[in-house]
Design an enzyme around this catalytic site. Structure first.
Site, PDB file in Angstrom:
ATOM      1  N   PRO A 274      38.551  23.118  38.466  1.00 32.50           N
ATOM      2  CA  PRO A 274      37.324  24.000  39.666  1.00 32.50           C
ATOM      3  C   PRO A 274      38.004  25.214  39.151  1.00 32.50           C
ATOM      4  O   PRO A 274      38.973  25.414  39.814  1.00 32.50           O
ATOM      5  CB  PRO A 274      37.190  23.127  40.677  1.00 32.50           C
ATOM      6  CG  PRO A 274      38.273  22.474  41.061  1.00 32.50           C
ATOM      7  CD  PRO A 274      39.073  21.795  39.847  1.00 32.50           C
ATOM      8  N   ARG A 276      35.613  29.029  40.338  1.00 28.98           N
ATOM      9  CA  ARG A 276      34.204  29.349  40.588  1.00 28.98           C
ATOM     10  C   ARG A 276      34.137  29.090  42.076  1.00 28.98           C
ATOM     11  O   ARG A 276      34.061  29.602  42.735  1.00 28.98           O
ATOM     12  CB  ARG A 276      33.683  29.814  39.365  1.00 28.98           C
ATOM     13  CG  ARG A 276      32.640  30.700  39.744  1.00 28.98           C
ATOM     14  CD  ARG A 276      31.166  30.684  38.808  1.00 28.98           C
ATOM     15  NE  ARG A 276      31.043  30.603  37.700  1.00 28.98           N
ATOM     16  CZ  ARG A 276      31.377  31.719  36.826  1.00 28.98           C
ATOM     17  NH1 ARG A 276      30.898  33.103  37.277  1.00 28.98           N
ATOM     18  NH2 ARG A 276      31.747  31.900  35.856  1.00 28.98           N
ATOM     19  N   ARG A 312      31.619  41.281  36.366  1.00 28.51           N
ATOM     20  CA  ARG A 312      29.715  40.645  36.217  1.00 28.51           C
ATOM     21  C   ARG A 312      28.882  41.094  35.733  1.00 28.51           C
ATOM     22  O   ARG A 312      28.311  40.966  34.791  1.00 28.51           O
ATOM     23  CB  ARG A 312      30.279  39.324  37.000  1.00 28.51           C
ATOM     24  CG  ARG A 312      31.195  39.415  36.645  1.00 28.51           C
ATOM     25  CD  ARG A 312      31.480  37.426  37.564  1.00 28.51           C
ATOM     26  NE  ARG A 312      30.746  36.917  38.235  1.00 28.51           N
ATOM     27  CZ  ARG A 312      29.527  36.022  37.720  1.00 28.51           C
ATOM     28  NH1 ARG A 312      29.719  35.749  37.056  1.00 28.51           N
ATOM     29  NH2 ARG A 312      28.289  36.105  38.308  1.00 28.51           N
ATOM     30  N   CYS A 342      32.089  56.169  33.721  1.00 32.12           N
ATOM     31  CA  CYS A 342      30.942  56.879  33.312  1.00 32.12           C
ATOM     32  C   CYS A 342      30.555  56.139  31.792  1.00 32.12           C
ATOM     33  O   CYS A 342      30.712  55.971  30.583  1.00 32.12           O
ATOM     34  CB  CYS A 342      31.764  58.156  31.700  1.00 32.12           C
ATOM     35  SG  CYS A 342      32.767  59.661  33.438  1.00 32.12           S
ATOM     36  N   TYR A 370      35.718  35.606  39.529  1.00 29.09           N
ATOM     37  CA  TYR A 370      36.246  36.808  38.045  1.00 29.09           C
ATOM     38  C   TYR A 370      36.089  37.576  38.439  1.00 29.09           C
ATOM     39  O   TYR A 370      35.239  38.496  37.914  1.00 29.09           O
ATOM     40  CB  TYR A 370      34.810  35.654  36.860  1.00 29.09           C
ATOM     41  CG  TYR A 370      35.502  34.852  36.777  1.00 29.09           C
ATOM     42  CD1 TYR A 370      36.486  34.134  36.437  1.00 29.09           C
ATOM     43  CD2 TYR A 370      34.609  33.536  37.622  1.00 29.09           C
ATOM     44  CE1 TYR A 370      37.262  33.402  36.033  1.00 29.09           C
ATOM     45  CE2 TYR A 370      35.767  32.384  36.938  1.00 29.09           C
ATOM     46  CZ  TYR A 370      36.207  32.075  36.321  1.00 29.09           C
ATOM     47  OH  TYR A 370      36.859  30.789  35.742  1.00 29.09           O
TER      48      TYR A 370
HETATM   49  C1  LIG Z   1      38.122  29.004  32.999  1.00 29.36           C
HETATM   50  C2  LIG Z   1      38.081  27.253  32.929  1.00 29.36           C
HETATM   51  C3  LIG Z   1      38.250  26.488  33.970  1.00 29.36           C
HETATM   52  C4  LIG Z   1      37.670  27.325  35.196  1.00 29.36           C
HETATM   53  O1  LIG Z   1      36.139  27.336  35.060  1.00 29.36           O
HETATM   54  P1  LIG Z   1      35.627  27.340  36.483  1.00 29.36           P
HETATM   55  O2  LIG Z   1      33.835  27.695  35.952  1.00 29.36           O
HETATM   56  O3  LIG Z   1      35.292  28.436  37.205  1.00 29.36           O
HETATM   57  O4  LIG Z   1      35.666  26.707  37.103  1.00 29.36           O
HETATM   58  C5  LIG Z   1      38.552  25.292  34.026  1.00 29.36           C
HETATM   59  N1  LIG Z   1      38.860  25.269  32.354  1.00 29.36           N
HETATM   60  C6  LIG Z   1      39.276  25.730  31.737  1.00 29.36           C
HETATM   61  C7  LIG Z   1      40.255  25.639  29.936  1.00 29.36           C
HETATM   62  C8  LIG Z   1      38.411  26.860  31.234  1.00 29.36           C
HETATM   63  O5  LIG Z   1      39.318  27.892  30.241  1.00 29.36           O
END
Ligand SMILES: *Cc1c(COP(=O)(O)O)cnc(C)c1O
Length: 415
Positions: A274, A276, A312, A342, A370
């Site tokens: 995990p 995000r 984002r 800009c 992010y």
């Molecule tokens: C980016 C990524 C994650 C994390 O994704 P989230 O959406 O932030 O939980 C986990 N594993 C891999 C391989 C990723 O590229």
């Protein structure tokens, strides 16, 4: 209780007003809550209790050393995508033996460093990468532990830029190529087969696609077992979404319960990656209104944070809640919240009803994931300061960049 809440009309982070943080550290400034980070991680641990499971925080979501430190102290593993992230994990006293290396483009040097550090597993995304890792490991007289990232070809139903589990994107190994590749891996002297993994996308707000992906991967595990290829661990990736606006994602507990139920009594060690969901709502971006520029068609509030600080909105048209740090009486107007960069794409929010004056502070919410990790120096803007609130204390966890440092590696031509 949320880590960020109003008290007497003042937005606070745990025990501190954001106003006091802005006065002490300036703006723009990322503000993280230690309590919120810990709460999320503990939910993961609770949901995995009684299971053979490892929660590997996806470092790219927010790679500040203090964030890694908070998770490392709770026993986290880590999911990295570069040797730079490996160096951060080690610096924060994270355990390389609980670290997974993901990503489609690992260099030879990165493989070497990760083997030397003793990482838990390489998540392999192509046949060519497998061959390279085999060669590197043999040259170091060892076997590298691998898992193949299979692409279960399920629709994550999220933004196309952050959907990764469909057949036509660059990630993973097609479902039908997985068996032959495992067979080949079983013959390579520099490779030890450890697991299987998938990661179907980010900001998923339903459990359906996760379950679908799990079913496909389990079918592969069974097919491998028939051939005598044993899989020790199953890594289900990351991707669980958060509420930015009105999304209703499953809770961490429900997500884990659903997946563990599906797994039943299978003897597999399970891993998660995990990102995000652990950090997104544990951080905000604090910014000051420099100018108000009311107009015929639109009213612009020009703030001191920009797309280089939080990409984002410009990149994904993502929506972040924008709150006044001090609630004002008076009439609200619709404002375009824009930065000084800009580019017409330099906005943080459109059409936000706010009662504000120049000089007011705004909080761009849900910016812990992010945000800083995708920031840049575009327009030669020093990156924002980052602070972590812990109860009544605030710790500076990354100082604001100095302008001179931005071009200290550059050289003029010889005279
Ligand atoms: C980016 C990524 C994650 C994390 O994704 P989230 O959406 O932030 O939980 C986990 N594993 C891999 C391989 C990723 O590229």
């Amino acid at each position: 209780m949320s880590a960020f809440a109003y008290r007497d009309g003042e937005l606070c982070a745990e025990g501190r007003t954001l106003d006091s943080i802005a006065r002490e550290f300036g703006t723009p400034c990322y503000v993280y809550s230690r309590a919120a980070l810990e709460t999320g991680f503990r939910e993961f641990l609770a949901g995995c209790s009684g299971r053979d499971a490892l929660v590997c925080y996806a470092v790219k979501a927010n790679s500040n050393l203090a964030v890694l430190d908070v998770f490392a102290r709770l026993g986290a593993g880590f999911d990295i995508v570069s040797e730079g992230e490996l160096a951060r994990v080690i610096k924060a006293d994270g355990d390389p033996k609980k670290t997974l290396f993901s990503g489609v483009g690992k260099t030879e040097t990165e493989m070497r460093r990760a083997i030397a550090a003793g990482i838990r597993c390489f998540n392999i995304e192509s046949a060519a990468e497998l061959d390279r890792l085999d060669a590197v490991a043999r040259s170091m007289n060892t076997r590298a532990p691998v898992s193949f990232r299979v692409n279960p070809d399920v629709d994550a139903k999220t933004h196309p830029y952050i959907s990764t589990g469909l057949r036509d994107n660059k990630f993973g190994i097609a479902h039908e190529d997985a068996l032959p590749l495992y067979r080949r891996a079983a013959t390579l002297p520099g490779i030890r087969i450890a697991g299987i993994d998938c990661h179907i996308g980010s900001q998923l707000t339903e459990t359906g696609p996760f379950v679908e992906a799990l079913d496909r991967v389990l079918a592969l595990i069974d097919a491998l077992a028939v051939e005598g290829i044993a899989i020790e661990h199953l890594d289900l990736g990351g991707g669980l979404g958060i509420r930015y606006r009105d999304e209703v994602p499953p809770s961490i507990g429900d997500y884990l319960a659903t997946l563990f139920k599906r797994l039943g009594s299978r003897k597999l060690s399970v891993m998660f990656e995990p990102g995000r969901v652990l950090v997104g709502n544990a951080g905000l971006l604090l910014t000051k209104i420099e100018y108000l520029k009311p107009g015929e068609a639109k009213n612009f509030a020009i703030v001191d944070a920009a797309m280089n600080d939080l990409m984002r909105p410009a990149l994904y048209d993502a929506w972040h809640d924008i709150l006044p740090v001090r609630q004002r009486a008076g009439e609200s107007h619709a404002w375009e919240i824009v930065g000084p960069v800009c580019e017409s794409g330099d906005f943080l929010g459109h059409d936000r009803p706010l009662a504000v004056q120049a000089g007011d502070l705004l909080a761009i919410m849900s910016a812990g994931a992010y945000g800083m990790s995708m920031s840049s120096n575009y327009n030669t803007r020093p990156r924002a300061a980052e602070v972590m609130v812990d109860g009544d204390s605030v710790h500076l966890v990354r100082e604001r960049e100095h302008i001179e440092a931005l071009f200290s590696g550059e050289r003029r031509l010889p005279a």
